[in-house]
Design a protein around this motif. Structure first.
Motif, PDB file in Angstrom:
ATOM      1  N   ALA A   3     -14.983  -8.795   3.052  1.00 57.85           N
ATOM      2  CA  ALA A   3     -13.894  -8.725   4.025  1.00 57.85           C
ATOM      3  C   ALA A   3     -14.312  -7.970   5.274  1.00 57.85           C
ATOM      4  O   ALA A   3     -13.914  -8.329   6.394  1.00 57.85           O
ATOM      5  CB  ALA A   3     -12.666  -8.074   3.401  1.00 57.85           C
ATOM      6  N   ARG A   4     -15.143  -6.910   5.113  1.00 59.74           N
ATOM      7  CA  ARG A   4     -15.531  -6.089   6.273  1.00 59.74           C
ATOM      8  C   ARG A   4     -16.509  -6.795   7.208  1.00 59.74           C
ATOM      9  O   ARG A   4     -16.755  -6.325   8.323  1.00 59.74           O
ATOM     10  CB  ARG A   4     -16.132  -4.771   5.775  1.00 59.74           C
ATOM     11  N   LYS A   5     -17.065  -7.936   6.769  1.00 63.80           N
ATOM     12  CA  LYS A   5     -17.912  -8.705   7.681  1.00 63.80           C
ATOM     13  C   LYS A   5     -17.107  -9.275   8.827  1.00 63.80           C
ATOM     14  O   LYS A   5     -17.620  -9.431   9.934  1.00 63.80           O
ATOM     15  CB  LYS A   5     -18.593  -9.845   6.904  1.00 63.80           C
ATOM     16  N   SER A   6     -15.838  -9.608   8.550  1.00 63.63           N
ATOM     17  CA  SER A   6     -14.964 -10.137   9.598  1.00 63.63           C
ATOM     18  C   SER A   6     -13.974  -9.104  10.090  1.00 63.63           C
ATOM     19  O   SER A   6     -13.584  -9.107  11.262  1.00 63.63           O
ATOM     20  CB  SER A   6     -14.195 -11.358   9.069  1.00 63.63           C
ATOM     21  N   LEU A   7     -13.581  -8.195   9.184  1.00 63.60           N
ATOM     22  CA  LEU A   7     -12.602  -7.166   9.532  1.00 63.60           C
ATOM     23  C   LEU A   7     -13.176  -5.807   9.165  1.00 63.60           C
ATOM     24  O   LEU A   7     -13.031  -5.336   8.025  1.00 63.60           O
ATOM     25  CB  LEU A   7     -11.278  -7.410   8.791  1.00 63.60           C
ATOM     26  N   PRO A   8     -13.869  -5.161  10.097  1.00 66.44           N
ATOM     27  CA  PRO A   8     -14.514  -3.871   9.781  1.00 66.44           C
ATOM     28  C   PRO A   8     -13.534  -2.815   9.292  1.00 66.44           C
ATOM     29  O   PRO A   8     -13.918  -1.920   8.525  1.00 66.44           O
ATOM     30  CB  PRO A   8     -15.153  -3.463  11.124  1.00 66.44           C
TER      31      PRO A   8
END
Length: 422
Positions: free
Chosen positions: A95-100
Motif C-alpha cells: 500500500a505504501r508504494k502508492s500511498l506513503p
C-alpha cells in the motif's frame, strides 16, 4: 514496407459516453427506465468480477456518474501487516508504494478495469443484463395489460392449434403488444376463426408467469356485450343509460336490462338506435346472436315480467322471504315463455336473480292445491314434532307406588304360669 495503421488499438475499457448513450436508446426504444438499467448493469459488473475472484464479498461497487459520463468500478481493501485474504486485504508494504502515508487499519479503494474480466465473467455479465431487460419488459407489459382487465381489446389471430382449436392472438395497447390465449371454452360455438382475422376480445385476467405475462381473453363473457354497447351507444358511454344486468348464452341469445337516469331518454330506444343500427352492429360482431333489450325496474314483479319477453305475462307473484316467484301466462304463450330447451326462462332467471316458476293460466289453480298440500304436510310435521317433544319430557321409569297398608304390631302371646309344689 507496410505502413503502420494510425488507428488506435481497440480498448477493453468501458467507454462512459457510449455506455450512457446506449442506456438512453434502450429507454427510448423499449421504455425501460434508465435507473432500472443502471441497477441491472451494476449488478452484472459486480457478478462478473466475483465470478473470477473467489473470496470477494460486498467490498466491490460501481460508480456511474452521468454528469461526467464515467463508469468506474472499485474494490475496497483493508491495509494489514500480514495478508490472509487477498480479496479483502492489502499488505502495508504494498500500500505504501502508492500511498506513503498509509497505516494499518486504513481502507483503500482500488480501481478495476473491465479488461481484467475473463471470458466466462463477461458472459455472466451479458446474461444478467439481458435477463434484467427481459424482466423489465415483462413488468411493463404486465402493468399495462393488468390495467386493461375487464376491458375490450382488438387482436389479430396469429395461430390456431389444429389439435384443440385454441387460438393465439396478438393484442396491442398503447403501442405495446403481447400474445393472448383464447381457449376453446371461451370461443363462441359455431364461430369460424381464421389466421389473420381481427377479433374483439374481452380481457378476463392477466397473470404473471415465468415466460412473461399471460393474458386470458374471452369471446363468450357477458362483459364483451357490455363493452360493445358502450362502443356503439354514446348514452351508455357518458353514463346517461346504464346496463344493470346481463344474461348471456354465447352464440345463441343475450338478455340486457337497461335503465336511464334521465326520464327524457328512452334506454331501450337508445340501445336500439335509428332503424336498429346500433344493436345490429353489436349483433354483427357477435355472429348474429339474438339480443333482447328490456327495461330494468326495482319492482321484482315488473322486472320479471319484462325479462320473460317476448312472451306476455298475466301475473307475477313474488314469494315472501325468498328469491322465487310464480308467473302465470296465457295458455298459448307457455312454450314461448319457457323457450326452446328452457332458454328464455333460464336467461330471465339469470337476468333477474329470481327462481321463476311458470304455469299456464288454466293450470294456475295447481299452486293453490300445492300450497294446501304443503300446509297440511307442515301441520302434520308440527304435530309429530310436538308429540316427540312431549315424549321426551316424560320420565323414562315410573316409580312403584308405596304400600299404604299400615303396619299392625303383633300382640304378645300370654304365657301360662307353671304350678308351684306344695
Amino acid at each position: 514496407m507496410a505502413k503502420k495503421s494510425s488507428k488506435p488499438a481497440k480498448s477493453n475499457e468501458l467507454d462512459g459516453k457510449e455506455f450512457f448513450t446506449a442506456i438512453e436508446l434502450i429507454e427510448k426504444e423499449k421504455g425501460i427506465p434508465k435507473d432500472y438499467m443502471l441497477e441491472k448493469i451494476t449488478q452484472a459488473l459486480i457478478s462478473a468480477y466475483k465470478r473470477d475472484h473467489e473470496g470477494i464479498t460486498d467490498n466491490v461497487y460501481v460508480e456511474a456518474n452521468e454528469v461526467d459520463q464515467t463508469v468506474r468500478m472499485f474494490v475496497k481493501k483493508e491495509i494489514v501487516e500480514e495478508v490472509t485474504n487477498p480479496s479483502t486485504e492489502l499488505a502495508l508494504e504494498e500500500a505504501r508504494k502508492s500511498l506513503p502515508a498509509a497505516q494499518t487499519g486504513d481502507v483503500v479503494r482500488i480501481e478495476i478495469k473491465p479488461r481484467n474480466f475473463g471470458r466466462i465473467a463477461a458472459q455472466t455479465a451479458r446474461q444478467v443484463i439481458i435477463q434484467g431487460m427481459r424482466e423489465a419488459e415483462h413488468n411493463m407489459i404486465y402493468d399495462l395489460f393488468s390495467s386493461k382487465e375487464h376491458e375490450m381489446l382488438l387482436g389479430t389471430v396469429t395461430r390456431i392449434d389444429p389439435r384443440n382449436g385454441a387460438v393465439s392472438l396478438r393484442i396491442t395497447s398503447n403501442g405495446e403488444s403481447t400474445d393472448a390465449y383464447l381457449a376453446p371454452s371461451e370461443q363462441v360455438r359455431g364461430e369460424v376463426i381464421r389466421e389473420g382475422d381481427r377479433l374483439k376480445v374481452y380481457v378476463v385476467e392477466v397473470r404473471r408467469s415465468s415466460r412473461g405475462p399471460q393474458v386470458l381473453i374471452s369471446r363468450t363473457h357477458p362483459g364483451l356485450v357490455k363493452r360493445l354497447f358502450e362502443l356503439e351507444v354514446p348514452e351508455i358511454y357518458d353514463g346517461t343509460v346504464e346496463i344493470r344486468s346481463i344474461a348471456r348464452e354465447a352464440g345463441s341469445r343475450t338478455k340486457l336490462a337497461v335503465w336511464s337516469s334521465d326520464e327524457n331518454v328512452d334506454p331501450i330506444g337508445a340501445c336500439v338506435g335509428p332503424k336498429g343500427a346500433r344493436v345490429n352492429n353489436v349483433v354483427a360482431e357477435l355472429g348474429s346472436e339474438k339480443i333482447d333489450i328490456i327495461q330494468f325496474s326495482d319492482d321484482p314483479a315488473q322486472f320479471v315480467a319484462a325479462a320473460l319477453s317476448p312472451a306476455d305475462v298475466l301475473s307475477v307473484q313474488p314469494l315472501e322471504g325468498t328469491k322465487s316467484c310464480r308467473v302465470a301466462v296465457p295458455d298459448d304463450q307457455l312454450s314461448l315463455a319457457i323457450g326452446k330447451e328452457g332458454q328464455n326462462a333460464r336467461l330471465a332467471a339469470k337476468l333477474t336473480g329470481y327462481k321463476i316458476d311458470i304455469k299456464a293460466a288454466s293450470a294456475a289453480h295447481e299452486w293453490e292445491e300445492e300450497d294446501a298440500a304443503a300446509e297440511a304436510q307442515r301441520a302434520l310435521e308440527a304435530e309429530a314434532t310436538a308429540l316427540e317433544e312431549d315424549a321426551a319430557e316424560m320420565p323414562e321409569e315410573i316409580p312403584e307406588a308405596a304400600d299404604e297398608t299400615p303396619d299392625i304390631p303383633e300382640e304378645p302371646v300370654p304365657q301360662q304360669e307353671e304350678p308351684q309344689e306344695p
